[in-house]
Design a protein around this motif. Structure first.
Motif, PDB file in Angstrom:
ATOM      1  N   GLY A 102       0.786  -1.010  -0.097  1.00 56.19           N
ATOM      2  CA  GLY A 102       0.082   0.194  -0.086  1.00 56.19           C
ATOM      3  C   GLY A 102       0.808   1.362   0.085  1.00 56.19           C
ATOM      4  N   GLU A 103       2.118   1.151   0.240  1.00 55.25           N
ATOM      5  CA  GLU A 103       2.990   2.391   0.255  1.00 55.25           C
ATOM      6  C   GLU A 103       3.634   2.474  -1.179  1.00 55.25           C
ATOM      7  OE1 GLU A 103       4.926   2.472   4.572  1.00 55.25           O
ATOM      8  OE2 GLU A 103       6.164   1.593   3.382  1.00 55.25           O
ATOM      9  N   SER A 104       4.082   3.539  -1.368  1.00 54.16           N
ATOM     10  CA  SER A 104       4.988   3.979  -2.546  1.00 54.16           C
ATOM     11  C   SER A 104       6.429   4.056  -2.363  1.00 54.16           C
ATOM     12  CB  SER A 104       4.446   5.421  -3.011  1.00 54.16           C
ATOM     13  OG  SER A 104       3.029   5.398  -3.467  1.00 54.16           O
ATOM     14  N   ILE A 105       7.017   3.687  -3.384  1.00 57.22           N
ATOM     15  CA  ILE A 105       8.458   3.753  -3.385  1.00 57.22           C
ATOM     16  C   ILE A 105       8.957   4.870  -4.428  1.00 57.22           C
ATOM     17  CG2 ILE A 105      10.765   2.096  -3.799  1.00 57.22           C
ATOM     18  CD1 ILE A 105       8.840  -0.275  -3.836  1.00 57.22           C
ATOM     19  N   HIS A 114       3.845   2.654  -7.034  1.00 56.61           N
ATOM     20  CA  HIS A 114       2.668   2.644  -5.755  1.00 56.61           C
ATOM     21  C   HIS A 114       2.562   1.116  -5.798  1.00 56.61           C
ATOM     22  CE1 HIS A 114       2.454   6.783  -6.450  1.00 56.61           C
ATOM     23  NE2 HIS A 114       1.890   6.580  -7.611  1.00 56.61           N
ATOM     24  N   THR A 115       2.529   0.465  -4.604  1.00 58.58           N
ATOM     25  CA  THR A 115       2.180  -0.877  -4.293  1.00 58.58           C
ATOM     26  C   THR A 115       0.583  -0.940  -4.092  1.00 58.58           C
ATOM     27  OG1 THR A 115       2.802  -0.930  -2.050  1.00 58.58           O
ATOM     28  CG2 THR A 115       4.606  -1.385  -3.837  1.00 58.58           C
ATOM     29  N   ILE A 116       0.266  -2.176  -4.344  1.00 55.77           N
ATOM     30  CA  ILE A 116      -1.048  -2.512  -4.145  1.00 55.77           C
ATOM     31  C   ILE A 116      -1.472  -3.886  -3.559  1.00 55.77           C
ATOM     32  CG2 ILE A 116      -3.400  -2.593  -4.848  1.00 55.77           C
ATOM     33  CD1 ILE A 116      -2.408  -0.727  -7.380  1.00 55.77           C
ATOM     34  N   PRO A 117      -1.903  -4.280  -2.393  1.00 59.84           N
ATOM     35  CA  PRO A 117      -1.968  -5.613  -1.893  1.00 59.84           C
ATOM     36  C   PRO A 117      -3.026  -6.537  -3.039  1.00 59.84           C
ATOM     37  CG  PRO A 117      -2.638  -3.986  -0.125  1.00 59.84           C
ATOM     38  CD  PRO A 117      -2.372  -3.141  -1.489  1.00 59.84           C
ATOM     39  N   THR A 118      -2.515  -7.615  -3.111  1.00 62.06           N
ATOM     40  CA  THR A 118      -3.452  -8.482  -3.623  1.00 62.06           C
ATOM     41  C   THR A 118      -3.852  -9.420  -2.923  1.00 62.06           C
ATOM     42  OG1 THR A 118      -1.231  -9.790  -4.224  1.00 62.06           O
ATOM     43  CG2 THR A 118      -1.701  -8.097  -5.730  1.00 62.06           C
ATOM     44  N   PRO A 119      -4.947 -10.355  -3.458  1.00 60.73           N
ATOM     45  CA  PRO A 119      -5.379 -11.547  -2.675  1.00 60.73           C
ATOM     46  C   PRO A 119      -5.013 -12.745  -3.053  1.00 60.73           C
ATOM     47  CG  PRO A 119      -6.905 -10.881  -4.623  1.00 60.73           C
ATOM     48  CD  PRO A 119      -5.921  -9.880  -4.546  1.00 60.73           C
ATOM     49  N   HIS A 120      -3.798 -12.659  -3.511  1.00 61.49           N
ATOM     50  CA  HIS A 120      -3.019 -14.142  -3.876  1.00 61.49           C
ATOM     51  C   HIS A 120      -2.509 -14.779  -2.697  1.00 61.49           C
ATOM     52  CE1 HIS A 120      -0.936 -16.419  -6.658  1.00 61.49           C
ATOM     53  NE2 HIS A 120       0.080 -16.168  -6.440  1.00 61.49           N
ATOM     54  N   ASP A 121      -2.379 -16.188  -2.894  1.00 64.68           N
ATOM     55  CA  ASP A 121      -2.121 -17.141  -1.939  1.00 64.68           C
ATOM     56  C   ASP A 121      -0.563 -16.936  -1.675  1.00 64.68           C
ATOM     57  OD1 ASP A 121      -1.351 -18.321  -4.352  1.00 64.68           O
ATOM     58  OD2 ASP A 121      -1.737 -20.423  -3.858  1.00 64.68           O
ATOM     59  N   ALA A 122      -0.051 -15.815  -1.693  1.00 66.10           N
ATOM     60  CA  ALA A 122       1.487 -15.575  -1.386  1.00 66.10           C
ATOM     61  C   ALA A 122       1.443 -14.973   0.133  1.00 66.10           C
ATOM     62  CB  ALA A 122       1.813 -14.911  -2.266  1.00 66.10           C
ATOM     63  N   THR A 123       2.666 -14.600   0.519  1.00 67.01           N
ATOM     64  CA  THR A 123       2.786 -13.900   1.620  1.00 67.01           C
ATOM     65  C   THR A 123       2.893 -12.306   1.238  1.00 67.01           C
ATOM     66  OG1 THR A 123       4.098 -15.811   2.692  1.00 67.01           O
ATOM     67  CG2 THR A 123       4.529 -13.632   3.621  1.00 67.01           C
ATOM     68  N   ASP A 124       1.882 -11.620   1.881  1.00 65.31           N
ATOM     69  CA  ASP A 124       1.795 -10.291   1.475  1.00 65.31           C
ATOM     70  C   ASP A 124       2.125  -9.848   0.156  1.00 65.31           C
ATOM     71  OD1 ASP A 124       1.444  -8.055   2.778  1.00 65.31           O
ATOM     72  OD2 ASP A 124       3.559  -7.564   3.337  1.00 65.31           O
ATOM     73  N   GLY A 125       1.731 -10.279  -0.750  1.00 65.28           N
ATOM     74  CA  GLY A 125       1.822 -10.151  -2.322  1.00 65.28           C
ATOM     75  C   GLY A 125       1.149  -8.754  -2.670  1.00 65.28           C
ATOM     76  N   VAL A 126       1.854  -8.158  -3.394  1.00 66.97           N
ATOM     77  CA  VAL A 126       1.462  -6.934  -4.064  1.00 66.97           C
ATOM     78  C   VAL A 126       1.469  -6.935  -5.552  1.00 66.97           C
ATOM     79  CG1 VAL A 126       2.299  -5.511  -2.079  1.00 66.97           C
ATOM     80  CG2 VAL A 126       3.849  -5.899  -4.119  1.00 66.97           C
ATOM     81  N   CYS A 127       0.954  -5.932  -6.327  1.00 63.86           N
ATOM     82  CA  CYS A 127       1.091  -5.395  -7.848  1.00 63.86           C
ATOM     83  C   CYS A 127       1.458  -4.036  -7.455  1.00 63.86           C
ATOM     84  CB  CYS A 127      -0.425  -5.731  -8.381  1.00 63.86           C
ATOM     85  SG  CYS A 127      -1.873  -4.927  -7.797  1.00 63.86           S
ATOM     86  N   ALA A 134       5.925  10.588 -17.816  1.00 61.22           N
ATOM     87  CA  ALA A 134       5.543  10.300 -18.790  1.00 61.22           C
ATOM     88  C   ALA A 134       4.191   9.503 -18.914  1.00 61.22           C
ATOM     89  CB  ALA A 134       6.684   9.156 -19.244  1.00 61.22           C
ATOM     90  N   GLY A 135       3.673   9.191 -17.597  1.00 64.15           N
ATOM     91  CA  GLY A 135       2.139   8.364 -17.663  1.00 64.15           C
ATOM     92  C   GLY A 135       2.347   7.444 -16.394  1.00 64.15           C
ATOM     93  N   ARG A 136       1.458   6.611 -16.280  1.00 65.84           N
ATOM     94  CA  ARG A 136       1.237   5.513 -15.376  1.00 65.84           C
ATOM     95  C   ARG A 136       1.205   4.221 -16.225  1.00 65.84           C
ATOM     96  NH1 ARG A 136      -3.201   6.720 -11.513  1.00 65.84           N
ATOM     97  NH2 ARG A 136      -4.249   8.330 -12.966  1.00 65.84           N
ATOM     98  N   LEU A 137       1.549   3.264 -15.514  1.00 68.26           N
ATOM     99  CA  LEU A 137       1.914   1.576 -16.096  1.00 68.26           C
ATOM    100  C   LEU A 137       1.460   0.860 -14.761  1.00 68.26           C
ATOM    101  CD1 LEU A 137       2.778  -0.611 -18.309  1.00 68.26           C
ATOM    102  CD2 LEU A 137       4.938  -0.207 -17.140  1.00 68.26           C
ATOM    103  N   GLY A 138       0.641  -0.135 -15.135  1.00 67.66           N
ATOM    104  CA  GLY A 138       0.163  -1.184 -13.995  1.00 67.66           C
ATOM    105  C   GLY A 138       1.018  -2.577 -14.229  1.00 67.66           C
ATOM    106  N   ILE A 139       1.273  -2.979 -13.291  1.00 64.26           N
ATOM    107  CA  ILE A 139       2.067  -4.444 -13.402  1.00 64.26           C
ATOM    108  C   ILE A 139       1.211  -5.265 -12.342  1.00 64.26           C
ATOM    109  CG2 ILE A 139       3.970  -5.801 -13.188  1.00 64.26           C
ATOM    110  CD1 ILE A 139       5.781  -3.199 -13.717  1.00 64.26           C
ATOM    111  N   PHE A 140       0.276  -6.163 -13.047  1.00 61.49           N
ATOM    112  CA  PHE A 140      -0.533  -6.906 -12.022  1.00 61.49           C
ATOM    113  C   PHE A 140      -0.379  -8.319 -12.536  1.00 61.49           C
ATOM    114  CE2 PHE A 140      -2.426  -2.574 -12.722  1.00 61.49           C
ATOM    115  CZ  PHE A 140      -3.015  -2.496 -11.454  1.00 61.49           C
ATOM    116  N   THR A 141       0.085  -9.346 -11.507  1.00 61.76           N
ATOM    117  CA  THR A 141       0.295 -10.636 -11.826  1.00 61.76           C
ATOM    118  C   THR A 141      -0.267 -11.604 -10.666  1.00 61.76           C
ATOM    119  OG1 THR A 141       2.543 -10.434 -10.514  1.00 61.76           O
ATOM    120  CG2 THR A 141       2.566 -10.296 -13.132  1.00 61.76           C
TER     121      THR A 141
END
Length: 145
Positions: A102-105, A114-127, A134-141
């Motif tokens: 949830g924090e930004s680096i 910007h980090t976003i918590p994910t509901p993945h079956d991992a330990t504290d996963g983020v996207c 130049a704009g914004r880009l999402g990396i969602f895995t």
């Protein structure tokens, strides 16, 4: 903004993002040789990377993080719970920087991840959402459970 997947899938994941002079590698599921060759194919040097940012603790995203940090002197950014989950597999690492989901680096030249918590079956996963002038880009895995 230059971005491309070095590899994506259960055999390994890594995404390169370059914007406003900041060069980031997201996830480390591929070996250093693969990273070096893939970046060279687009005229980039692995030694110019500014950071390695890890999304979660599954091996296809983190298995080569320790080696990449040692070989190319990259700081590793990940959540503390993710680091604890993979610490024994990384080997000796000396530059690990923690963030909370949830924090930004923020990096130079107005580039923030910007980090976003994910509901993945991992330990504290983020996207991630990379934001720069130049704009914004999402990396969602691995968003599902």
């Amino acid at each position: 903004m230059l971005t491309f997947a070095l590899q994506s899938g259960s055999a390994g994941n890594a995404v390169y993002v370059e914007t406003h002079g900041v060069r980031l590698l997201f996830d480390a599921g591929v070996c250093g040789r693969h990273v070096k060759r893939s970046l060279a194919d687009v005229g980039r040097r692995v030694y110019d990377l500014d950071a390695l940012v890890i999304s979660h603790d599954h091996s296809d995203h983190v298995r080569h993080a320790g080696a990449l940090q040692r070989l190319f002197k990259l700081p590793i950014y990940c959540t503390e719970p993710t680091f604890r989950a993979v610490r024994r597999f990384l080997g000796k690492v000396n530059d690990v920087r923690h963030f909370r989901a949830g924090e930004s680096i923020c990096f130079n030249n107005g580039v923030c991840v910007h980090t976003i918590p994910t509901p993945h079956d991992a330990t504290d996963g983020v996207c991630f959402v990379v934001e720069s002038p130049a704009g914004r880009l999402g990396i969602f895995t691995d968003l599902g459970q």
